[in-house]
Design a protein around this motif. Structure first.
Motif, PDB file in Angstrom:
ATOM      1  N   LEU A   1     -12.767  32.984  42.807  1.00 44.10           N
ATOM      2  CA  LEU A   1     -11.947  31.896  43.712  1.00 44.10           C
ATOM      3  C   LEU A   1     -11.000  32.685  44.537  1.00 44.10           C
ATOM      4  CD1 LEU A   1     -11.883  28.899  43.747  1.00 44.10           C
ATOM      5  CD2 LEU A   1     -10.059  29.095  42.022  1.00 44.10           C
ATOM      6  N   ALA A   2     -10.297  33.758  44.070  1.00 49.14           N
ATOM      7  CA  ALA A   2      -9.393  34.452  44.836  1.00 49.14           C
ATOM      8  C   ALA A   2     -10.272  35.119  46.045  1.00 49.14           C
ATOM      9  CB  ALA A   2      -8.745  35.399  44.310  1.00 49.14           C
ATOM     10  N   SER A   3     -11.194  35.619  45.881  1.00 51.37           N
ATOM     11  CA  SER A   3     -12.177  36.316  46.894  1.00 51.37           C
ATOM     12  C   SER A   3     -12.661  35.222  47.943  1.00 51.37           C
ATOM     13  CB  SER A   3     -13.353  36.843  46.240  1.00 51.37           C
ATOM     14  OG  SER A   3     -12.967  37.960  45.442  1.00 51.37           O
ATOM     15  N   ALA A   4     -12.953  33.923  47.175  1.00 52.19           N
ATOM     16  CA  ALA A   4     -13.329  32.913  48.159  1.00 52.19           C
ATOM     17  C   ALA A   4     -12.397  32.564  49.189  1.00 52.19           C
ATOM     18  CB  ALA A   4     -13.891  31.699  47.565  1.00 52.19           C
ATOM     19  N   ARG A   5     -11.040  32.290  48.357  1.00 46.70           N
ATOM     20  CA  ARG A   5      -9.970  31.965  49.418  1.00 46.70           C
ATOM     21  C   ARG A   5      -9.353  32.802  50.344  1.00 46.70           C
ATOM     22  NH1 ARG A   5      -6.457  30.979  45.224  1.00 46.70           N
ATOM     23  NH2 ARG A   5      -6.761  28.460  45.366  1.00 46.70           N
ATOM     24  N   HIS A   6      -9.695  34.421  49.993  1.00 43.13           N
ATOM     25  CA  HIS A   6      -9.605  35.483  50.865  1.00 43.13           C
ATOM     26  C   HIS A   6     -10.348  35.320  52.028  1.00 43.13           C
ATOM     27  CE1 HIS A   6      -8.232  39.362  52.332  1.00 43.13           C
ATOM     28  NE2 HIS A   6      -9.596  39.619  52.384  1.00 43.13           N
ATOM     29  N   SER A   7     -11.513  35.047  51.940  1.00 43.83           N
ATOM     30  CA  SER A   7     -12.817  34.910  52.836  1.00 43.83           C
ATOM     31  C   SER A   7     -12.745  33.815  53.747  1.00 43.83           C
ATOM     32  CB  SER A   7     -14.021  35.009  52.404  1.00 43.83           C
ATOM     33  OG  SER A   7     -14.485  34.336  51.493  1.00 43.83           O
ATOM     34  N   MET A   8     -12.443  32.676  53.103  1.00 41.81           N
ATOM     35  CA  MET A   8     -12.382  31.243  53.853  1.00 41.81           C
ATOM     36  C   MET A   8     -11.133  31.012  54.382  1.00 41.81           C
ATOM     37  SD  MET A   8     -14.845  29.397  51.298  1.00 41.81           S
ATOM     38  CE  MET A   8     -14.432  27.617  51.787  1.00 41.81           C
ATOM     39  N   GLY A   9     -10.171  31.493  53.867  1.00 44.49           N
ATOM     40  CA  GLY A   9      -8.828  31.133  54.271  1.00 44.49           C
ATOM     41  C   GLY A   9      -8.096  30.305  53.501  1.00 44.49           C
ATOM     42  N   ALA A  10      -6.834  30.418  52.957  1.00 46.49           N
ATOM     43  CA  ALA A  10      -6.199  29.529  52.026  1.00 46.49           C
ATOM     44  C   ALA A  10      -5.986  28.134  52.249  1.00 46.49           C
ATOM     45  CB  ALA A  10      -4.869  30.023  51.879  1.00 46.49           C
ATOM     46  N   SER A  11      -6.152  27.567  53.677  1.00 50.17           N
ATOM     47  CA  SER A  11      -6.126  26.167  53.716  1.00 50.17           C
ATOM     48  C   SER A  11      -7.382  25.739  53.562  1.00 50.17           C
ATOM     49  CB  SER A  11      -5.793  26.143  55.503  1.00 50.17           C
ATOM     50  OG  SER A  11      -6.774  26.927  56.287  1.00 50.17           O
ATOM     51  N   ARG A  12      -8.304  26.414  53.487  1.00 52.25           N
ATOM     52  CA  ARG A  12      -9.818  25.810  53.272  1.00 52.25           C
ATOM     53  C   ARG A  12     -10.045  25.766  51.620  1.00 52.25           C
ATOM     54  NH1 ARG A  12     -15.173  27.424  56.003  1.00 52.25           N
ATOM     55  NH2 ARG A  12     -15.703  25.831  54.661  1.00 52.25           N
ATOM     56  N   VAL A  13      -9.270  26.429  50.771  1.00 52.86           N
ATOM     57  CA  VAL A  13      -9.433  26.191  49.368  1.00 52.86           C
ATOM     58  C   VAL A  13      -8.209  26.071  48.801  1.00 52.86           C
ATOM     59  CG1 VAL A  13     -10.282  27.529  47.371  1.00 52.86           C
ATOM     60  CG2 VAL A  13     -11.284  28.011  49.564  1.00 52.86           C
ATOM     61  N   ASN A  14      -7.653  24.915  48.835  1.00 53.01           N
ATOM     62  CA  ASN A  14      -6.525  24.425  48.044  1.00 53.01           C
ATOM     63  C   ASN A  14      -6.568  22.775  47.404  1.00 53.01           C
ATOM     64  OD1 ASN A  14      -5.182  22.485  49.920  1.00 53.01           O
ATOM     65  ND2 ASN A  14      -5.293  24.436  51.216  1.00 53.01           N
ATOM     66  N   THR A  15      -5.543  22.453  46.848  1.00 56.45           N
ATOM     67  CA  THR A  15      -5.783  21.198  46.234  1.00 56.45           C
ATOM     68  C   THR A  15      -5.587  20.162  47.043  1.00 56.45           C
ATOM     69  OG1 THR A  15      -3.336  21.663  45.549  1.00 56.45           O
ATOM     70  CG2 THR A  15      -5.008  22.118  43.984  1.00 56.45           C
ATOM     71  N   VAL A  16      -4.992  20.275  48.376  1.00 57.59           N
ATOM     72  CA  VAL A  16      -4.888  19.390  49.200  1.00 57.59           C
ATOM     73  C   VAL A  16      -6.343  18.560  49.613  1.00 57.59           C
ATOM     74  CG1 VAL A  16      -4.083  18.739  51.501  1.00 57.59           C
ATOM     75  CG2 VAL A  16      -2.936  20.182  49.986  1.00 57.59           C
ATOM     76  N   LEU A  17      -7.222  19.421  49.451  1.00 55.41           N
ATOM     77  CA  LEU A  17      -8.538  18.998  49.765  1.00 55.41           C
ATOM     78  C   LEU A  17      -9.388  18.260  48.791  1.00 55.41           C
ATOM     79  CD1 LEU A  17      -9.470  22.254  51.324  1.00 55.41           C
ATOM     80  CD2 LEU A  17      -8.785  20.086  52.675  1.00 55.41           C
TER      81      LEU A  17
ATOM     82  N   GLU B   1     -25.894  18.056  43.001  1.00 53.85           N
ATOM     83  CA  GLU B   1     -24.624  17.649  42.694  1.00 53.85           C
ATOM     84  C   GLU B   1     -23.621  18.596  42.750  1.00 53.85           C
ATOM     85  OE1 GLU B   1     -23.290  14.899  41.156  1.00 53.85           O
ATOM     86  OE2 GLU B   1     -25.014  13.849  41.329  1.00 53.85           O
ATOM     87  N   ARG B   2     -24.156  19.975  42.408  1.00 56.75           N
ATOM     88  CA  ARG B   2     -23.171  21.326  42.825  1.00 56.75           C
ATOM     89  C   ARG B   2     -22.554  21.128  44.139  1.00 56.75           C
ATOM     90  NH1 ARG B   2     -26.960  24.908  39.291  1.00 56.75           N
ATOM     91  NH2 ARG B   2     -25.661  24.952  37.488  1.00 56.75           N
ATOM     92  N   SER B   3     -23.641  20.999  44.968  1.00 58.39           N
ATOM     93  CA  SER B   3     -23.211  21.158  46.431  1.00 58.39           C
ATOM     94  C   SER B   3     -22.263  20.030  46.698  1.00 58.39           C
ATOM     95  CB  SER B   3     -24.477  20.906  47.509  1.00 58.39           C
ATOM     96  OG  SER B   3     -25.374  21.847  47.071  1.00 58.39           O
ATOM     97  N   LYS B   4     -22.377  18.838  46.314  1.00 58.84           N
ATOM     98  CA  LYS B   4     -21.768  17.502  46.317  1.00 58.84           C
ATOM     99  C   LYS B   4     -20.175  18.195  46.139  1.00 58.84           C
ATOM    100  CE  LYS B   4     -21.370  12.827  45.167  1.00 58.84           C
ATOM    101  NZ  LYS B   4     -21.805  11.630  44.319  1.00 58.84           N
ATOM    102  N   SER B   5     -20.169  18.626  44.941  1.00 53.98           N
ATOM    103  CA  SER B   5     -18.741  19.204  44.229  1.00 53.98           C
ATOM    104  C   SER B   5     -18.280  20.201  45.197  1.00 53.98           C
ATOM    105  CB  SER B   5     -19.106  19.719  42.955  1.00 53.98           C
ATOM    106  OG  SER B   5     -17.753  20.039  42.426  1.00 53.98           O
ATOM    107  N   LEU B   6     -18.773  20.957  46.019  1.00 48.81           N
ATOM    108  CA  LEU B   6     -18.294  21.872  46.686  1.00 48.81           C
ATOM    109  C   LEU B   6     -17.927  21.540  48.267  1.00 48.81           C
ATOM    110  CD1 LEU B   6     -20.174  25.444  46.051  1.00 48.81           C
ATOM    111  CD2 LEU B   6     -18.085  24.570  45.160  1.00 48.81           C
ATOM    112  N   SER B   7     -18.439  20.116  48.356  1.00 47.46           N
ATOM    113  CA  SER B   7     -18.270  19.466  49.859  1.00 47.46           C
ATOM    114  C   SER B   7     -16.861  19.342  50.391  1.00 47.46           C
ATOM    115  CB  SER B   7     -19.207  18.333  49.975  1.00 47.46           C
ATOM    116  OG  SER B   7     -18.725  17.356  48.896  1.00 47.46           O
ATOM    117  N   MET B   8     -15.943  19.115  49.307  1.00 47.04           N
ATOM    118  CA  MET B   8     -14.564  18.921  49.515  1.00 47.04           C
ATOM    119  C   MET B   8     -14.072  20.269  50.286  1.00 47.04           C
ATOM    120  SD  MET B   8     -12.988  19.204  46.083  1.00 47.04           S
ATOM    121  CE  MET B   8     -13.478  20.111  44.541  1.00 47.04           C
TER     122      MET B   8
END
Lengths: 214, 120
Positions: A53-69, A156-163
């Motif tokens: 998850l930390a790696s994903a946040r690093h590559s996608m950016g913190a604004s794209r992987v956070n609880t606001v979404l 369903e997996r893709s739907k879960s990640l769509s946020m």
């Protein structure tokens, strides 16, 4: 020398009692050992998930992987638990948890597929009994069932990640799989916990009984 | 779930997130703004809801020693079989079996007091 004819039957009674007590203690120790092993496995799986998850946040950016979404609109959980009472047991108060992964009202096949795979996981010894042919037949039918199940599950997996957006990092998908594995381990832990507490109650009851006798 | 942000996000990706019609969630993200009262109320709510079978709670909610102690009291005094309370490792602290509520309940069998009282 006085021969005590009463002793053999008394010894047999005590032996049966001791055998039962020993069995309860063994069951308790086994379930506690399994519980601790599962907890350590969970720790390792979660660590992997956090890292991914930390790696994903690093590559996608913190604004794209956070609880606001997170999706705050009304929606049911795609993954749920089925709670049943243990059948065939004297102590019917012991719950049994089964994970139903990626099951929704429009996805009953995945519910059956995943339930079957979770039950197989909980009772793996059944798969290893019987001939090799039987195992292969089962494996090929399971593969077919799993292929049929996979498409709705993938949706369903893709739907879960769509946020987190349409295009997500492979690390985020890997993190999702790690947390799914962690969920499966958690269900096993929940079942082991109830076994351990049930065995503990049995042992405790015997101990209390002994204290009362004295 | 009552846990830190990463743990909650991870499990939500695995599909366990539920939001009902009143916009009530089945998770609470604990951060620097979360109060002790919120955690306590959420724990009590989750343990009384009929649609919750397992409550996951981080074993060590780092920011609040006070919260950890409060939750420890609630978790240790909880004894119903369902929902099951499972303490999970937290991101910043390894799992500590000495603080596990289930193991704390059963360690009585291994304590010197229980052995001594059995012998009296």
């Amino acid at each position: 020398m006085v021969v005590d004819h009463e002793t053999p039957s008394l010894e047999n009674g005590q032996t049966d009692k001791e055998v039962e007590e020993n069995a309860n203690v063994l069951q308790f120790m086994d379930s506690m050992d399994a519980y601790l092993t599962l907890i350590h496995s969970l720790s390792s799986t979660l660590r992997r998930g956090w890292l991914e998850l930390a790696s994903a946040r690093h590559s996608m950016g913190a604004s794209r992987v956070n609880t606001v979404l997170l999706d705050h609109t009304s929606h049911p959980a795609a993954t749920s638990l089925l709670v049943t009472q243990d059948e065939g047991k004297v102590d019917s108060g012991k719950p049994h948890f089964t994970l139903c992964k990626w099951a929704s009202s429009s996805n009953e096949n995945s519910l059956l597929g995943e339930k079957q795979s979770s039950q197989d996981k909980l009772h793996p010894q059944l798969r290893h009994r019987g001939s090799t042919e039987l195992c292969e037949e089962k494996t090929s039918s399971e593969n077919k069932a799993s292929r049929e199940v996979d498409d709705p599950v993938q949706k369903e997996r893709s739907k879960s990640l769509s946020m987190f957006g349409t295009l997500v990092s492979p690390k985020l998908r890997a993190a999702q799989l790690s947390f799914e594995a962690a969920l499966e381990t958690l269900v096993e832990i929940a079942n082991m916990r109830s076994e351990m507490l049930c065995a503990f109650d049995q042992v405790n009851m015997k101990l209390e009984g002994r204290k009362d006798e004295k | 779930m009552i846990a830190d942000e990463d743990t909650v996000v991870g499990f939500l990706m695995a599909g366990v997130g539920n939001v009902d019609l009143r916009r009530k969630t089945n998770y609470l993200i604990v951060d620097s703004k979360t109060t002790v009262k919120q955690i306590e109320d959420t724990f009590k709510e989750f343990t009384t809801r009929e649609d919750i079978a397992v409550v996951l709670i981080s074993q060590y909610l780092e920011l609040y020693e006070m919260v950890a102690n409060m939750i420890r009291f609630l978790v240790d005094s909880y004894s119903k079989p369902v929902p099951a309370i499972l303490e999970i490792p937290s991101k910043d602290h390894p799992y500590d079996p000495a603080h596990d509520s289930v193991l704390s309940r059963v360690k009585y069998l291994f304590s010197a007091e229980s052995v001594a009282s059995g012998r009296r």
